[in-house]
Design a protein around this motif. Structure first.
Motif, PDB file in Angstrom:
ATOM      1  N   GLY A  58       0.819  -1.205   0.000  1.00 35.50           N
ATOM      2  CA  GLY A  58       0.000   0.000   0.000  1.00 35.50           C
ATOM      3  C   GLY A  58       0.849   1.249   0.000  1.00 35.50           C
ATOM      4  N   GLU A  59       0.656   2.088   1.011  1.00 34.27           N
ATOM      5  CA  GLU A  59       1.362   3.358   1.109  1.00 34.27           C
ATOM      6  C   GLU A  59       2.850   3.179   1.405  1.00 34.27           C
ATOM      7  N   PHE A  60       3.196   2.077   2.027  1.00 32.76           N
ATOM      8  CA  PHE A  60       4.581   1.847   2.445  1.00 32.76           C
ATOM      9  C   PHE A  60       5.196   0.681   1.684  1.00 32.76           C
ATOM     10  N   LEU A  61       6.503   0.629   1.757  1.00 33.23           N
ATOM     11  CA  LEU A  61       7.218  -0.555   1.308  1.00 33.23           C
ATOM     12  C   LEU A  61       7.416  -1.434   2.532  1.00 33.23           C
ATOM     13  N   ALA A  62       7.520  -2.709   2.316  1.00 32.65           N
ATOM     14  CA  ALA A  62       7.732  -3.638   3.430  1.00 32.65           C
ATOM     15  C   ALA A  62       8.895  -4.550   3.094  1.00 32.65           C
ATOM     16  N   PRO A  63       9.660  -4.926   4.116  1.00 34.51           N
ATOM     17  CA  PRO A  63      10.761  -5.860   3.866  1.00 34.51           C
ATOM     18  C   PRO A  63      10.207  -7.248   3.553  1.00 34.51           C
ATOM     19  N   GLY A  64      10.561  -7.757   2.400  1.00 35.29           N
ATOM     20  CA  GLY A  64      10.133  -9.098   2.003  1.00 35.29           C
ATOM     21  C   GLY A  64      11.083 -10.173   2.496  1.00 35.29           C
ATOM     22  N   CYS A  65      12.228  -9.762   2.982  1.00 30.91           N
ATOM     23  CA  CYS A  65      13.211 -10.689   3.541  1.00 30.91           C
ATOM     24  C   CYS A  65      13.211 -10.486   5.060  1.00 30.91           C
ATOM     25  N   GLU A  66      12.995 -11.547   5.792  1.00 31.43           N
ATOM     26  CA  GLU A  66      12.800 -11.467   7.240  1.00 31.43           C
ATOM     27  C   GLU A  66      13.946 -10.771   7.977  1.00 31.43           C
ATOM     28  N   ASP A  67      15.181 -11.001   7.560  1.00 27.52           N
ATOM     29  CA  ASP A  67      16.320 -10.415   8.267  1.00 27.52           C
ATOM     30  C   ASP A  67      16.374  -8.894   8.145  1.00 27.52           C
ATOM     31  N   LEU A  68      15.634  -8.325   7.211  1.00 25.59           N
ATOM     32  CA  LEU A  68      15.634  -6.871   7.051  1.00 25.59           C
ATOM     33  C   LEU A  68      14.910  -6.154   8.183  1.00 25.59           C
ATOM     34  N   ALA A  74      15.115  -6.683  11.363  1.00 29.34           N
ATOM     35  CA  ALA A  74      16.130  -6.378  12.383  1.00 29.34           C
ATOM     36  C   ALA A  74      17.039  -5.244  11.914  1.00 29.34           C
ATOM     37  N   GLU A  75      17.359  -5.221  10.643  1.00 24.71           N
ATOM     38  CA  GLU A  75      18.201  -4.155  10.079  1.00 24.71           C
ATOM     39  C   GLU A  75      17.497  -2.800  10.201  1.00 24.71           C
ATOM     40  N   PHE A  76      16.214  -2.769   9.891  1.00 30.38           N
ATOM     41  CA  PHE A  76      15.441  -1.536  10.010  1.00 30.38           C
ATOM     42  C   PHE A  76      15.316  -1.104  11.462  1.00 30.38           C
ATOM     43  N   GLU A  77      15.161  -2.051  12.367  1.00 29.74           N
ATOM     44  CA  GLU A  77      15.088  -1.717  13.788  1.00 29.74           C
ATOM     45  C   GLU A  77      16.398  -1.130  14.274  1.00 29.74           C
ATOM     46  N   ARG A  78      17.533  -1.655  13.804  1.00 26.17           N
ATOM     47  CA  ARG A  78      18.845  -1.079  14.153  1.00 26.17           C
ATOM     48  C   ARG A  78      18.952   0.354  13.632  1.00 26.17           C
ATOM     49  N   GLU A  79      18.503   0.555  12.409  1.00 27.34           N
ATOM     50  CA  GLU A  79      18.555   1.894  11.812  1.00 27.34           C
ATOM     51  C   GLU A  79      17.653   2.853  12.589  1.00 27.34           C
ATOM     52  N   GLN A  80      16.499   2.379  13.020  1.00 27.38           N
ATOM     53  CA  GLN A  80      15.585   3.206  13.801  1.00 27.38           C
ATOM     54  C   GLN A  80      16.223   3.600  15.133  1.00 27.38           C
ATOM     55  N   ARG A  81      16.915   2.667  15.778  1.00 22.66           N
ATOM     56  CA  ARG A  81      17.604   2.985  17.046  1.00 22.66           C
ATOM     57  C   ARG A  81      18.714   4.004  16.805  1.00 22.66           C
ATOM     58  N   ARG A  82      19.425   3.870  15.702  1.00 21.63           N
ATOM     59  CA  ARG A  82      20.486   4.830  15.365  1.00 21.63           C
ATOM     60  C   ARG A  82      19.890   6.226  15.195  1.00 21.63           C
ATOM     61  N   ILE A  83      18.760   6.317  14.521  1.00 18.59           N
ATOM     62  CA  ILE A  83      18.100   7.603  14.312  1.00 18.59           C
ATOM     63  C   ILE A  83      17.601   8.164  15.642  1.00 18.59           C
ATOM     64  N   ASP A  84      17.026   7.313  16.489  1.00 17.64           N
ATOM     65  CA  ASP A  84      16.567   7.757  17.810  1.00 17.64           C
ATOM     66  C   ASP A  84      17.719   8.337  18.624  1.00 17.64           C
ATOM     67  N   THR A  85      18.870   7.684  18.578  1.00 21.83           N
ATOM     68  CA  THR A  85      20.057   8.174  19.286  1.00 21.83           C
ATOM     69  C   THR A  85      20.477   9.531  18.744  1.00 21.83           C
ATOM     70  N   ARG A  86      20.458   9.661  17.438  1.00 11.79           N
ATOM     71  CA  ARG A  86      20.844  10.932  16.803  1.00 11.79           C
ATOM     72  C   ARG A  86      19.873  12.047  17.181  1.00 11.79           C
TER      73      ARG A  86
END
Length: 131
Positions: free
Chosen positions: A83-93, A95-107
């Motif tokens: 729909g409006e968003f893209l979604a990770p079709g590979c399960e390991d992504l 966790a990668e997005f969650e790491r990126e979100q934590r990095r952004i939160d820290t920043r």
């Protein structure tokens, strides 16, 4: 109803840029980074298809989410439309997005601290100016 031939569906860089809402320079950058792979005419001109419009839309969504072009290059093949968003079709992504979100939160937290310090400096400067 007239069916477009493959040749009719192919567009050059300027037309794709207009349709995708980006500059030709951005398209060349996406190509340089391996995010977009245009065809070439016999004369060496870049040619794009309807699928490239969708690819550019996906690239822009991922870049707007704060991902860098190297990361986008790695994950683009695994992204699916939801729909409006893209979604990770590979399960390991996920966790990668969650790491990126934590990095952004820290920043963001760091930027709040920087802003507070700057606010203090501005207030001190105004106090001196008002004396």
């Amino acid at each position: 109803m007239k069916v477009k031939t493959e040749r009719q569906r192919r567009v050059r860089i300027g037309a794709l840029a207009r349709r995708a809402g980006v500059s030709p320079r951005a398209l060349r950058y996406y190509e340089e980074k391996g995010l977009l792979v245009p065809g070439r005419t016999a004369g060496g001109y870049r040619v794009y298809t309807e699928e490239h419009v969708e690819t550019v839309r996906r690239i822009r969504i991922l870049l707007a989410a704060g991902l860098n072009s190297d990361m986008v290059s790695e994950i683009l093949p695994c992204m699916v439309d939801e729909g409006e968003f893209l979604a990770p079709g590979c399960e390991d992504l996920i966790a990668e997005f969650e790491r990126e979100q934590r990095r952004i939160d820290t920043r963001i937290a760091e930027l709040h601290d920087v802003r507070a310090a700057l606010t203090g400096i501005i207030s001190a400067g105004k106090a001196i100016a008002d004396r």
